[in-house]
Scaffold this motif. Structure first.
Motif, short mmCIF file in Angstrom:
data_model
loop_
_atom_site.label_atom_id
_atom_site.label_comp_id
_atom_site.label_asym_id
_atom_site.label_seq_id
_atom_site.Cartn_x
_atom_site.Cartn_y
_atom_site.Cartn_z
N ILE A 178 0.84 -1.18 0.03
CA ILE A 178 -0.09 -0.07 0.06
C ILE A 178 0.88 1.18 -0.12
N SER A 179 1.82 1.35 0.94
CA SER A 179 2.74 2.47 0.89
C SER A 179 4.26 1.79 0.86
N PRO A 180 5.02 1.64 -0.06
CA PRO A 180 6.18 0.98 -0.13
C PRO A 180 7.30 2.02 0.52
N ASN A 181 7.26 3.29 0.35
CA ASN A 181 8.34 4.11 0.98
C ASN A 181 8.26 4.42 2.56
N SER A 182 7.18 3.92 3.42
CA SER A 182 7.41 4.05 4.67
C SER A 182 8.12 3.07 5.14
N ASP A 183 8.39 3.13 6.46
CA ASP A 183 9.50 2.30 7.35
C ASP A 183 8.74 1.74 8.49
N PRO A 184 8.41 0.41 8.47
CA PRO A 184 8.30 -0.52 7.55
C PRO A 184 7.07 -0.41 6.53
N PRO A 185 7.39 -0.93 5.36
CA PRO A 185 6.38 -1.00 4.23
C PRO A 185 5.04 -1.48 4.80
N VAL A 186 3.86 -0.66 4.09
CA VAL A 186 2.52 -1.31 4.62
C VAL A 186 2.12 -2.01 3.50
N CYS A 187 1.52 -3.27 3.88
CA CYS A 187 0.99 -4.21 2.60
C CYS A 187 -0.27 -4.83 3.14
N LYS A 188 -0.91 -5.23 2.12
CA LYS A 188 -2.43 -5.69 2.38
C LYS A 188 -2.60 -6.89 1.48
N ILE A 189 -3.32 -7.75 2.15
CA ILE A 189 -3.75 -9.05 1.47
C ILE A 189 -4.83 -8.88 0.91
N MET A 190 -4.96 -8.85 -0.45
CA MET A 190 -6.34 -8.74 -1.23
C MET A 190 -6.25 -9.33 -2.78
N ASP A 191 -7.21 -9.50 -3.37
CA ASP A 191 -7.35 -10.05 -4.73
C ASP A 191 -7.12 -8.62 -5.78
N TYR A 192 -5.65 -8.51 -6.02
CA TYR A 192 -5.17 -7.43 -6.82
C TYR A 192 -5.98 -7.12 -8.22
N GLY A 193 -6.33 -8.40 -8.87
CA GLY A 193 -7.22 -8.04 -10.32
C GLY A 193 -8.76 -7.43 -9.89
N LYS A 194 -9.10 -7.94 -8.69
CA LYS A 194 -10.46 -7.20 -8.40
C LYS A 194 -10.39 -5.72 -8.05
N PHE A 195 -9.08 -5.61 -7.20
CA PHE A 195 -8.62 -4.24 -6.76
C PHE A 195 -8.61 -3.29 -8.03
N LYS A 196 -7.94 -3.73 -9.09
CA LYS A 196 -7.78 -2.85 -10.11
C LYS A 196 -8.96 -2.56 -10.70
N PHE A 197 -9.59 -3.65 -11.09
CA PHE A 197 -10.97 -3.43 -11.67
C PHE A 197 -12.22 -2.56 -10.88
N ASP A 198 -12.12 -2.54 -9.68
CA ASP A 198 -12.67 -1.57 -8.97
C ASP A 198 -12.41 -0.06 -8.92
N ALA A 199 -10.86 0.13 -9.03
CA ALA A 199 -10.41 1.30 -9.08
C ALA A 199 -10.68 1.94 -10.53
N ALA A 200 -10.42 1.31 -11.53
CA ALA A 200 -10.74 1.78 -13.01
C ALA A 200 -12.21 1.91 -13.10
N LYS A 201 -13.24 1.04 -12.45
CA LYS A 201 -14.65 1.45 -12.51
C LYS A 201 -15.01 2.85 -11.98
N LYS A 202 -14.40 3.18 -10.73
CA LYS A 202 -14.79 4.34 -9.96
C LYS A 202 -14.24 5.47 -10.55
N GLU A 203 -12.67 5.45 -11.30
CA GLU A 203 -12.18 6.34 -12.05
C GLU A 203 -13.16 6.75 -13.33
N LYS A 204 -13.88 5.55 -13.81
CA LYS A 204 -14.67 5.68 -15.18
C LYS A 204 -16.21 6.49 -14.68
N ASP A 205 -16.52 6.15 -13.58
CA ASP A 205 -17.56 6.97 -13.18
C ASP A 205 -17.51 8.48 -12.76
N ALA A 206 -16.07 8.69 -12.25
CA ALA A 206 -15.91 10.00 -11.63
C ALA A 206 -15.75 11.01 -13.23
#
Length: 141
Positions: free
Chosen positions: A20-48
């Motif tokens: 999620i934020s690779p530059n912080s110390d320690p890096p913050v990570c999240k366990i999720m379905d990345y394909g679904k995350f990208k799809f939802d982000a693209a959908k939100k951007e399209k609606d906006a």
């Protein structure tokens, strides 16, 4: 937690380990379905983008010798543009001896603004730029 353990947990759940934020110390990570995350982000951007109103710049030409009724007609058209959410650029092109009397053209601009001041505000005051006098109006909030 170490990156090895985090990867193991993600693999057990058949999900991805996403930074999620690779530059912080320690890096913050999240366990999720990345394909679904990208799809939802693209959908939100399209609606906006779909809900966003793109403001256009409409232009209205006046002359220094314009009569009052003609000025009102042009103002009516400008009001239509402004109520639609567009900016309006009002221009006067001075010809010949008119250039010596640019103050009369600025007066015409202010007369025009007096008619449309209910629905607009001046973004750029009338300025003489060479042979032209320009003024930009924006819709009132």
């Amino acid at each position: 937690m170490s990156s090895y353990e985090a990867n193991r947990l993600a693999d057990e759940k058949n999900l991805d380990l996403v930074k999620i934020s690779p530059n912080s110390d320690p890096p913050v990570c999240k366990i999720m379905d990345y394909g679904k995350f990208k799809f939802d982000a693209a959908k939100k951007e399209k609606d906006a983008r779909k809900n966003q109103k793109v403001s256009e710049m409409k232009e209205i030409w006046l002359s220094m010798t314009i009569d009052t009724h003609d000025l009102e007609t042009k103002a009516k058209q400008a009001m239509k543009f402004l109520s639609g959410g567009d900016k309006v650029k009002v221009s006067i092109r001075m010809r010949g001896r008119q250039q010596a009397h640019a103050d009369l053209g600025v007066k015409v601009m202010y007369d025009f603004f007096e008619i449309v001041k209910d629905v607009s505000a001046i973004d750029k005051k009338p300025l003489t730029e060479g042979r032209n006098i320009l003024m930009i109006l924006v819709p009132k909030k």
